[in-house]
Write an enzyme that holds these catalytic residues in place. Structure first.
Site, PDB file in Angstrom:
ATOM      1  N   ASP A   1       0.815  -1.334  -0.074  1.00 41.03           N
ATOM      2  CA  ASP A   1      -0.130  -0.010   0.090  1.00 41.03           C
ATOM      3  C   ASP A   1       0.975   1.224  -0.052  1.00 41.03           C
ATOM      4  OD1 ASP A   1      -2.337   1.536   0.109  1.00 41.03           O
ATOM      5  OD2 ASP A   1      -2.968   0.588   2.093  1.00 41.03           O
TER       6      ASP A   1
ATOM      7  N   ASP B   1     -10.402   1.930  -3.556  1.00 37.72           N
ATOM      8  CA  ASP B   1     -11.052   1.820  -2.205  1.00 37.72           C
ATOM      9  C   ASP B   1     -12.713   1.798  -2.307  1.00 37.72           C
ATOM     10  OD1 ASP B   1      -8.772   1.337  -0.863  1.00 37.72           O
ATOM     11  OD2 ASP B   1      -8.860   3.032   0.207  1.00 37.72           O
TER      12      ASP B   1
HETATM   13  C1  DGJ Z   1      -5.897   1.719   1.895  1.00 38.80           C
HETATM   14  C2  DGJ Z   1      -6.149   0.555   1.047  1.00 38.80           C
HETATM   15  O1  DGJ Z   1      -6.490   0.985  -0.128  1.00 38.80           O
HETATM   16  C3  DGJ Z   1      -7.087  -0.058   1.860  1.00 38.80           C
HETATM   17  O2  DGJ Z   1      -7.604  -1.327   1.127  1.00 38.80           O
HETATM   18  C4  DGJ Z   1      -6.743  -0.837   3.320  1.00 38.80           C
HETATM   19  O3  DGJ Z   1      -5.717  -1.622   2.923  1.00 38.80           O
HETATM   20  C5  DGJ Z   1      -6.139   0.707   3.904  1.00 38.80           C
HETATM   21  N1  DGJ Z   1      -5.352   1.441   3.214  1.00 38.80           N
HETATM   22  C6  DGJ Z   1      -5.445   0.312   5.044  1.00 38.80           C
HETATM   23  O4  DGJ Z   1      -5.056   1.246   5.823  1.00 38.80           O
END
Ligand code: DGJ
Length: 724
Positions: free
Chosen positions: A485, A547
């Site tokens: 991430d 997301d």
């Molecule tokens: C952002 C990601 O896109 C989410 O899927 C998740 O992993 C969160 N960060 C976790 O902090």
């Protein structure tokens, strides 16, 4: 015939149904003559508009020419593809033809991601230009992948002088397209967090129009892709050009229409963040950019990109393989979990047919436990108060679970290695490892986002640290999948070029780890699709697309993303209803059928909260996703109807063996409205296909199409199209 045709000083690169030509003028300048449909003889030269005489104005002969590698000064008043500061600060250069070479195949670029191909799939033309005043050499590398109608360019500036020079602008691809009588439209993929890749179209006007990222990354705001189409281009008809930058840092993409009607397309690193010193005897290499041409609309343009990126960009061992159906705990628990909760989710998921359990954010941090986004980032030590017994014990326990096919459940882990919370042991030990700016012994206030700073990956010590800590976790524990991430932009670059040095450092880290752990399924993520770019696609087979897991919004995001990126590189998960981001309620099947459009399918749900109906339906949906997977991973995508154009979007995937799967949707119920026929594409002429037990001739499916009786909001259908 060779894919690169050279006649004297005239050069043409041939795709199967496209050509790209330029020549050396009598003065030694490179002049562009054609990019578009196939052309096997010299294009008629552009009428020369005489300079001076009775013609007055600002445009010189240089400014009126279609220049192949526009440099700075000399009377071309458009934006340059290259700008180098040399001598006592001079920024004029004049690169003139020196020599050329044709090489079979296409090599990678050192330290940068790049397309690759052997002599059967690609040919490279190297053109060397020299500026004898500045004592600089520019080597342009043009590669053609004929089967994909793809033309790839990068360039190298070699400093042959005895002083430092500074590269200030480097557009990897530049092309001066001739005046188009009907005009042109420009396409871009723009948005923000949870709303990535919205398709935006605008008419090209006289002057400059473009978009850029200054975030240090390719970003949510704009994707490093620029499309150029005729005003009447559709998914199946008309000219479509796509320009895609193989790079993860800040970029700039533009079209500039000059006074004579020539459209200059530039795509490359953002000049506002480029100030790269090249010492005597050294060189600078630009990232590469890919241009594809389609005479059959946007659908064919996308399929050229998809095949090229699957077969000649992605190096992952997973690219051509079906991905395991996973369960991810993020939306089920957020930071609130312990080892029993995670085990319990994995156990229930194994019973319904999942094969991979992914532990997301929140598993680490001892002095500063990661119980929210305000602490612990950077400290990659398991928090044993949360995961009693440690990570390895949990992985082993989960590994003993078997799914309904008797396969052991694999384990996946979330990391965000490039960032640090101020509340972390890493920041306490190494505040100097974070990106920040200052002057005269004073710092500017540091910019936080999501309570975090960004590590300075331009520093080799930081790169080595990340390779070690992440490498150690992966060597000591049986991890099959990593979600990498990145939740913050580079708000504060100490100097313009640190961003590029960071990206080169990131590529080194990621290349080292993916080479060392080639069997791991790596997934990119940057708060969703904030780094969905061809650069990282070289190392990772795909990225978390957004997301936003709401299926209606996802239809838009995934469609936009599919303009460039193969659906095999997208991830889609079924999440809860009401959706956590939008609050929208949608049926389970609709959510699942939208997620199935992606190559990596999974659940982002708590199985403890399944209703009796969900318990009954989910195993069947998981099996359906597995049946569909080979179509997505190996197949060609046909966007039959796009969600921003209709209430009834539909997508067809055709496998190389000719069989297909159709996924069709009704977003809203419409009273007293008949739903339009879905006309298929890409079927083999004269063949018969079986759909839901009924046989149809190919032309019937293409012309009359299929009709479905829709009832209700958020409805969907999955239909297999079998070749008889
Ligand atoms: C952002 C990601 O896109 C989410 O899927 C998740 O992993 C969160 N960060 C976790 O902090």
């Amino acid at each position: 015939m060779s894919a690169v045709q050279v006649e004297g000083k005239r050069f043409t690169l041939h795709g199967d149904s496209s050509s790209y030509s330029f020549y050396v003028s009598e003065h030694g300048d490179l002049i562009h003559s054609h990019f578009g449909g196939a052309s096997h003889s010299d294009p008629s030269p552009a009428p020369v508009i005489p300079d001076g005489g009775w013609l007055q104005g600002n445009s010189t002969a240089y400014g009126r020419a279609q220049r192949e590698f526009p440099d700075n000064g000399n009377g071309d008043f458009g934006l340059p593809a290259v700008r180098v500061r040399h001598g006592a600060g001079t920024t004029v250069t004049r690169f003139l033809y020196d020599s050329h070479q044709v090489v079979e195949g296409k090599k990678g670029l050192e330290g940068l991601p790049a397309t690759f191909g052997d002599g059967k799939s690609a040919t490279t033309l190297l053109i060397t230009l020299k500026d004898k005043v500045a004592r600089l050499t520019a080597t342009l590398s043009y590669a053609v992948f004929p089967a994909h109608n793809a033309f790839v360019r990068s360039f190298k500036i070699y400093n042959g002088s005895d002083q430092d020079v500074v590269v200030e602008a480097a557009a990897s691809f530049s092309v001066d397209l001739g005046h188009a009588a009907e005009g042109r439209d420009m396409l871009q993929l723009s948005g923000e967090w949870a709303r990535e890749a919205q398709i935006i179209t605008r008419r090209v006007q006289s002057g400059f129009q473009g978009f850029q990222s200054l975030t240090g990354f390719s970003s949510h705001l704009h994707n490093p892709f620029l499309g150029l189409v005729s005003p009447h281009t559709t998914e199946t008809t008309g000219d479509a050009y796509g320009f895609s930058l193989v790079y993860t840092g800040s970029f700039s993409a533009s079209v500039e229409r000059n006074a004579t009607g020539i459209d200059r397309v530039l795509i490359g690193m953002n000049p506002l963040q480029l100030d790269w010193t090249v010492s005597p005897g050294k060189s600078f290499t630009s990232p590469e950019a890919v241009a594809v041409y389609s005479d059959k609309g946007l659908g064919q343009m996308s399929r050229h990109f998809h095949r090229l990126y699957r077969d000649h960009l992605s190096k992952s061992s997973w690219t051509h393989k079906d991905r395991p159906v996973l369960i991810n705990n993020w939306e089920a628990t957020y930071f609130d979990f312990d080892e029993e909760k995670i085990y319990n989710i994995a156990e229930k998921a194994s019973e319904i047919g999942c094969s991979l359990a992914v532990l997301d954010d929140g598993w680490f941090g001892t002095k500063y436990p990661r119980n929210s986004d305000s602490a612990g980032l950077g400290d990659w030590k398991v928090n044993e108060n949360k995961l009693r017994g440690g990570l390895d014990a949990l992985v082993q326990r989960i590994g003993k679970l078997k799914n309904d096919r008797g396969e052991s459940i694999k384990f996946g882990l979330w990391v965000e290695p490039e960032h640090v919370n101020p509340a972390s042991e890493l920041f306490e030990a190494h505040p100097e490892w974070t990106l920040h700016a200052g002057a005269n012994g004073q710092e500017y206030p540091r910019v936080q986002q999501r309570n975090q700073y960004i590590l300075d990956l331009s520093q080799v010590a930081v790169q080595d640290h990340l390779i070690k800590v992440i490498g150690d976790i992966l060597s000591l524990t049986a991890i099959s999948y990593v979600k990498w991430d990145c939740n913050k932009a580079m708000e504060q670059l100490p100097t313009p070029s640190v961003g590029h040095a960071y990206i080169l450092g990131l590529y080194r880290v990621v290349d080292t780890l993916t080479t060392r752990f080639p069997d791991i399924l790596w997934e990119g993520c940057a708060s969703g699709g904030g780094r969905f770019d061809p650069g990282l696609l070289q190392y990772w087979p795909g990225s978390w697309t957004s997301d936003c897991t709401d299926p209606v919004d996802r239809l838009h995001i995934q469609t936009g993303t599919s303009l460039v990126y193969p659906p095999s590189s997208m991830s889609g998960h079924v999440s809860a209803s009401p959706n956590h981001q939008t609050g929208r309620e949608t049926p389970l099947a609709f959510r699942a059928h939208v997620a199935m459009l992606c190559g990596s399918f999974g659940l982002e749900l708590d199985p403890n909260h399944f209703s009796a109906q969900e318990k009954k339906d989910i195993p069947g949906l998981i099996h359906l996703s597995e049946r569909i997977s080979p179509y997505i991973i190996q197949g060609d995508l046909y966007r039959l109807a796009r969600p921003e154009q209709t209430n009834w979007p539909a997508f067809l995937y055709l496998k190389p063996d000719g069989s297909g799967v159709l996924l069709a949707y009704q977003i809203h119920n419409k009273i007293n409205t008949s739903s339009p026929a879905i006309r298929l594409q890409g079927l083999e002429p004269g063949r018969t296909y079986k759909v839901d037990g009924v046989e149809y001739k190919e032309d019937t499916l293409l012309s009359a199409g299929l009709r479905f009786p829709w009832k209700g909001d958020y409805q969907s259908k999955v239909v297999f199209i079998d070749r008889v």
